[in-house]
Design a protein around this motif. Structure first.
Motif, mmCIF file in Angstrom:
data_model
loop_
_atom_site.group_PDB
_atom_site.id
_atom_site.type_symbol
_atom_site.label_atom_id
_atom_site.label_comp_id
_atom_site.label_asym_id
_atom_site.label_seq_id
_atom_site.Cartn_x
_atom_site.Cartn_y
_atom_site.Cartn_z
ATOM 1 N N ARG A 169 -7.401 1.562 -8.962
ATOM 2 C CA ARG A 169 -7.146 0.214 -9.486
ATOM 3 C C ARG A 169 -5.753 0.135 -10.099
ATOM 4 O O ARG A 169 -5.006 -0.821 -9.869
ATOM 5 C CB ARG A 169 -8.216 -0.130 -10.522
ATOM 6 C CG ARG A 169 -8.192 -1.583 -10.974
ATOM 7 C CD ARG A 169 -9.224 -1.848 -12.044
ATOM 8 N NE ARG A 169 -10.590 -1.641 -11.558
ATOM 9 C CZ ARG A 169 -11.408 -0.689 -11.994
ATOM 10 N NH1 ARG A 169 -11.001 0.146 -12.932
ATOM 11 N NH2 ARG A 169 -12.623 -0.574 -11.511
ATOM 12 N N VAL B 179 -3.009 0.103 -7.364
ATOM 13 C CA VAL B 179 -2.911 -1.183 -6.671
ATOM 14 C C VAL B 179 -2.187 -2.201 -7.553
ATOM 15 O O VAL B 179 -1.282 -2.914 -7.093
ATOM 16 C CB VAL B 179 -4.319 -1.687 -6.285
ATOM 17 C CG1 VAL B 179 -4.259 -3.134 -5.822
ATOM 18 C CG2 VAL B 179 -4.916 -0.820 -5.185
ATOM 19 N N PHE C 208 -6.412 -8.861 4.528
ATOM 20 C CA PHE C 208 -7.656 -8.095 4.476
ATOM 21 C C PHE C 208 -8.022 -7.712 5.903
ATOM 22 O O PHE C 208 -8.208 -8.587 6.756
ATOM 23 C CB PHE C 208 -8.805 -8.923 3.900
ATOM 24 C CG PHE C 208 -8.670 -9.313 2.458
ATOM 25 C CD1 PHE C 208 -7.766 -8.671 1.616
ATOM 26 C CD2 PHE C 208 -9.451 -10.323 1.931
ATOM 27 C CE1 PHE C 208 -7.645 -9.032 0.282
ATOM 28 C CE2 PHE C 208 -9.340 -10.698 0.599
ATOM 29 C CZ PHE C 208 -8.438 -10.049 -0.230
ATOM 30 N N SER D 245 -11.256 1.060 8.515
ATOM 31 C CA SER D 245 -10.573 1.854 7.498
ATOM 32 C C SER D 245 -11.210 3.224 7.318
ATOM 33 O O SER D 245 -10.752 4.021 6.517
ATOM 34 C CB SER D 245 -10.602 1.108 6.153
ATOM 35 O OG SER D 245 -11.933 0.947 5.695
ATOM 36 N N HIS E 133 -6.187 5.936 0.585
ATOM 37 C CA HIS E 133 -7.154 5.996 1.683
ATOM 38 C C HIS E 133 -8.323 6.859 1.229
ATOM 39 O O HIS E 133 -8.249 8.078 1.204
ATOM 40 C CB HIS E 133 -6.551 6.570 2.961
ATOM 41 C CG HIS E 133 -7.504 6.489 4.116
ATOM 42 N ND1 HIS E 133 -7.526 7.412 5.138
ATOM 43 C CD2 HIS E 133 -8.490 5.590 4.405
ATOM 44 C CE1 HIS E 133 -8.467 7.089 6.017
ATOM 45 N NE2 HIS E 133 -9.063 5.986 5.586
ATOM 46 N N TYR F 10 -5.675 0.979 1.030
ATOM 47 C CA TYR F 10 -4.680 0.013 0.552
ATOM 48 C C TYR F 10 -3.299 0.484 0.960
ATOM 49 O O TYR F 10 -2.949 1.653 0.784
ATOM 50 C CB TYR F 10 -4.737 -0.137 -0.971
ATOM 51 C CG TYR F 10 -3.650 -1.034 -1.516
ATOM 52 C CD1 TYR F 10 -3.632 -2.387 -1.207
ATOM 53 C CD2 TYR F 10 -2.631 -0.524 -2.317
ATOM 54 C CE1 TYR F 10 -2.633 -3.227 -1.705
ATOM 55 C CE2 TYR F 10 -1.634 -1.355 -2.824
ATOM 56 C CZ TYR F 10 -1.641 -2.704 -2.509
ATOM 57 O OH TYR F 10 -0.651 -3.516 -2.986
ATOM 58 N N PRO G 76 0.780 -6.886 0.769
ATOM 59 C CA PRO G 76 -0.347 -5.973 0.508
ATOM 60 C C PRO G 76 -1.399 -6.076 1.604
ATOM 61 O O PRO G 76 -1.749 -7.176 2.043
ATOM 62 C CB PRO G 76 -0.892 -6.475 -0.826
ATOM 63 C CG PRO G 76 -0.538 -7.935 -0.851
ATOM 64 C CD PRO G 76 0.768 -8.067 -0.123
ATOM 65 N N PHE H 166 -5.280 -4.669 2.500
ATOM 66 C CA PHE H 166 -6.496 -3.989 2.053
ATOM 67 C C PHE H 166 -7.384 -3.709 3.270
ATOM 68 O O PHE H 166 -7.750 -4.639 3.999
ATOM 69 C CB PHE H 166 -7.267 -4.853 1.054
ATOM 70 C CG PHE H 166 -6.576 -5.033 -0.266
ATOM 71 C CD1 PHE H 166 -6.808 -4.146 -1.309
ATOM 72 C CD2 PHE H 166 -5.688 -6.081 -0.462
ATOM 73 C CE1 PHE H 166 -6.167 -4.308 -2.533
ATOM 74 C CE2 PHE H 166 -5.043 -6.255 -1.681
ATOM 75 C CZ PHE H 166 -5.283 -5.362 -2.716
ATOM 76 N N TYR I 293 -14.307 -5.074 -3.144
ATOM 77 C CA TYR I 293 -13.661 -6.315 -3.562
ATOM 78 C C TYR I 293 -13.774 -6.492 -5.075
ATOM 79 O O TYR I 293 -12.783 -6.765 -5.756
ATOM 80 C CB TYR I 293 -14.280 -7.525 -2.850
ATOM 81 C CG TYR I 293 -13.557 -8.802 -3.196
ATOM 82 C CD1 TYR I 293 -12.571 -9.307 -2.368
ATOM 83 C CD2 TYR I 293 -13.801 -9.470 -4.401
ATOM 84 C CE1 TYR I 293 -11.851 -10.437 -2.721
ATOM 85 C CE2 TYR I 293 -13.091 -10.594 -4.759
ATOM 86 C CZ TYR I 293 -12.113 -11.080 -3.916
ATOM 87 O OH TYR I 293 -11.398 -12.190 -4.280
ATOM 88 N N ILE J 179 -10.029 -5.480 -5.499
ATOM 89 C CA ILE J 179 -9.297 -6.673 -5.043
ATOM 90 C C ILE J 179 -9.341 -7.788 -6.074
ATOM 91 O O ILE J 179 -8.338 -8.485 -6.297
ATOM 92 C CB ILE J 179 -9.855 -7.153 -3.688
ATOM 93 C CG1 ILE J 179 -9.697 -6.052 -2.632
ATOM 94 C CG2 ILE J 179 -9.148 -8.412 -3.233
ATOM 95 C CD1 ILE J 179 -10.288 -6.401 -1.276
ATOM 96 N N PHE K 236 -6.704 -7.475 -8.659
ATOM 97 C CA PHE K 236 -5.400 -7.680 -8.016
ATOM 98 C C PHE K 236 -5.107 -9.172 -7.873
ATOM 99 O O PHE K 236 -4.030 -9.661 -8.255
ATOM 100 C CB PHE K 236 -5.408 -6.996 -6.646
ATOM 101 C CG PHE K 236 -4.157 -7.204 -5.841
ATOM 102 C CD1 PHE K 236 -3.052 -6.386 -6.009
ATOM 103 C CD2 PHE K 236 -4.084 -8.216 -4.893
ATOM 104 C CE1 PHE K 236 -1.897 -6.585 -5.260
ATOM 105 C CE2 PHE K 236 -2.943 -8.423 -4.133
ATOM 106 C CZ PHE K 236 -1.848 -7.595 -4.324
#
Length: 636
Positions: free
Chosen positions: A16, A19, A243, A248, A269, A281, A288, A290, A303, A307, A310
């Protein structure tokens, strides 16, 4: 195609922080100017000051007459003062400008009429009585709103009155949501095996809208590398935030990581959280990106944890303050070291203690996240939580609504859903938090004070009677009431048309029959063992005896999905999934309620419902139920 691997898992707090720290390096939407009347819910980008006073003139605050206070001095009952309209007094209505030379208003009800245009007063007025002076509310140049302040409806009125007709606000970032995967189909379609309904984009878009962003769902990308590169490059030009849904993880067709490495850089990652580990990310062209995991619960929690903060930094909208309570888990919850785990739970207050009932833990279990009352977080350095001490639970629903919730741990039945429907329809303020652990598990939970009530259907092989022997054995010394809910038909569920020709319990020992069983402690498992013993069939002879699920509906789903040929369960579950059914037994399904809770309002609501005509009619309409005696109390 080479598989991507997680080189390391980033702890959640560090992820967190990483980011959020990247925000100054990004090319994001700029502040915008909006008409003040369209700015509700937006966040001020700069302070704003009044351009005129409120009110901008001296105004009457009451209906009556305007006077100069001096002419009223000395007025009393013994020595009233006479006012003449048009000379020493002037009629005014609320909001009217004060006539020149006046500085007070006398209310109509204080005037004593003498002639059509003269009045007496017996109380003197003081200067500025019932008058709104210029700038009483706000004076030109006063500070109105500051930066980072959310604009609410009263603020709009303040701005307009103060002559401020436009404001600079923080941006609503434009978000591109790009689903990926050749297996994706629209949610409105009827999917074939191997096809996946594309619903994550709708969920993530709803999250983003709630948080003040402007989401756009792009057409899904197939698992073609060049197609994804083209879509990503185009989105990076037109949107502020990207997004990418799925892709991922570490699968052979998960291209997101390698593409981001080529087009930009990867900051994260893999996060040490569960669900949500495969998250990613990175930054492409200062935008950015995600990488959101494909499993819905993983996507939702990623999220919420990464996210949302963010986007909040960009929009300036404050994050809701987390509300927590301390709850005792109904059972021990083991966890894996090295990952912070998010356990979805239902909650209810039993006596003086809040009880947390864990829901299914799978990352693909969306219903658990939908019905969760709270999240119990297990730290990454812990191997789990015990069932004896309270732990913090972050609430997902208001605590006030949880006060009316009944913890219901025990045997599951479709009737419980009907009870919940009727509770909600009647606006009773009561609901059920159900833990399907089987009949014996319910009795142990009741004995341990971790449930308000339970439901059982346990056959005693020795006496050939149901329920009472088990209550006497496991709840000895505990005062309880047994309330009959309904009778139901148990039997063998088989696929439509019964392709294996299954007819009796003896067929379960056949080599070509795959069985699906209920968990240990379930009344249906007890009934099965009774049938097997009666037929001299060893459990080891039944293929699938150790394949356990928690509810009748799950048994039916295993058979419908081709994972099993047969299972023991109730007729209504078979009919719900269009299976054939071979009846074997009629059994009572009873509630067990502690005597001290029998008068509890929540219990009374439940009892009123199961005794009602709507409940009995709803259950009679389902196959295999007899609710004619529902709500009757049995003698212990």
């Amino acid at each position: 195609m080479k598989r991507s691997i997680y080189l390391s898992l980033t702890p959640l707090p560090e992820a967190r922080e990483r980011v959020l720290a990247s925000i100054p390096t990004l090319e994001l939407a700029k502040h915008e100017t909006l008409p003040a009347e369209e700015a509700e819910g937006r966040v001020m980008a700069e302070a704003v000051f009044a351009r005129r006073s409120i009110p901008h003139y001296a105004a009457a605050a009451m209906d009556g007459v305007a006077v100069n206070a001096k002419v009223t001095f000395g007025a009393s009952d013994a020595s009233p003062v006479t006012l003449k309209i048009g000379e020493t007094a002037f009629w005014v209505n609320t909001g009217a400008p004060m006539p020149t030379g006046t500085n007070a208003v006398i209310m109509v009800e204080q005037l004593l009429k003498k002639t059509p245009d003269t009045f007496e007063i017996r109380t003197a007025a003081h200067p500025w009585q019932h008058v709104r002076p210029v700038g009483e509310d706000t004076i030109k140049g006063d500070l109105l709103l500051v930066s980072n302040q959310v604009i609410r409806p009263p603020d709009i009125a303040l701005l307009l009155n103060a002559g401020v007709f436009s404001v600079r606000v923080k941006p609503r970032p434009r978000v591109a949501i790009l689903p990926t995967g050749s297996e994706l189909v629209p949610p409105e379609s009827s999917p074939r095996p191997g096809e996946i309904l594309e619903t994550n984009s709708r969920m993530i878009a709803a999250y983003a809208r709630d948080d003040g962003a402007l989401p756009s769902i792009l057409p899904p990308c197939r698992d073609e590398r060049e197609e994804l590169v083209h879509a990503l490059e185009a989105a990076a030009k037109d949107y502020d935030i990207l997004f990418i849904l799925s892709g991922s993880s570490a699968g052979a067709k998960d291209f997101t990581r390698t593409i981001l490495e080529e087009l930009g850089e990867i900051l994260i990652h893999g996060i040490a959280m569960m669900p949500g580990k495969p998250a990613l990310y990175g930054i492409v062209h200062r935008k950015p990106v995600f990488g959101i995991p494909g499993y819905p619960t993983s996507a939702a929690l990623f999220y919420e944890e990464i996210i949302r903060p963010f986007i909040g930094e960009i929009t300036g909208l404050p994050l809701p303050a987390p509300s927590t309570l301390e709850a005792i888990p109904f059972r021990k919850i083991p966890s894996k070291l090295g990952q912070e785990e998010f356990i979805r739970v239902r909650l209810g207050k039993v006596g003086d203690s809040w009880i947390a009932v864990p829901l299914a833990r799978g990352a693909g279990i969306l219903k658990g996240l939908s019905e969760a009352d709270g999240i119990l977080r297990i730290p990454m350095d812990s191997e789990g939580v015990s069932d004896t001490a309270p732990v913090p639970v972050r609430l997902r629903k208001p605590k006030s609504t949880l006060e009316g919730q009944l913890i219901f741990i025990g045997s599951h039945d479709l009737s419980l859903d009907r009870i919940e429907v009727l509770m909600a329809a009647g606006a009773t303020g009561v609901s059920l938090a159900i833990g399907a652990v089987g009949s014996l598990g319910g009795l142990f939970a009741l004995k341990g004070g971790k449930t308000h009530l339970t439901a059982i259907h346990l056959l005693d092989p020795e006496t050939q009677t149901y329920n009472l022997p088990y209550v006497q054995k496991y709840l000895s010394g505990r005062a309880v009431r047994i309330v009959h809910l309904l009778k139901r038909t148990q039997g063998l569920m088989v696929r439509k048309g019964n392709p294996k020709g299954i007819k009796t319990i003896r067929d379960l020992a056949r080599d070509d029959v795959q069985f699906v069983n209920r968990q240990r402690g379930a009344g249906t498992r007890v009934l099965l063992d009774f049938f097997l013993e009666r037929e001299n069939i060893s459990p080891e002879a039944v293929s699938g005896y150790l394949n356990e699920v928690a509810t009748h509906a799950m048994v039916a789903a295993e058979i419908q999905g081709g994972m099993a040929d047969c299972g023991l369960g109730i007729q209504a579950a078979a009919e719900a999934l269009d299976l054939d059914f071979i009846p074997l037994a009629r059994e009572p399904y009873d509630l067990v309620i502690p005597d001290e809770l029998y008068g509890d309002r929540r219990i009374r609501v439940l009892l009123d419902i199961i005794r009602s005509t709507p409940f009995r009619e709803a259950m009679a309409a389902l196959g295999g139920y007899d609710p004619s005696e529902s709500g009757t109390e049995k003698t212990l």
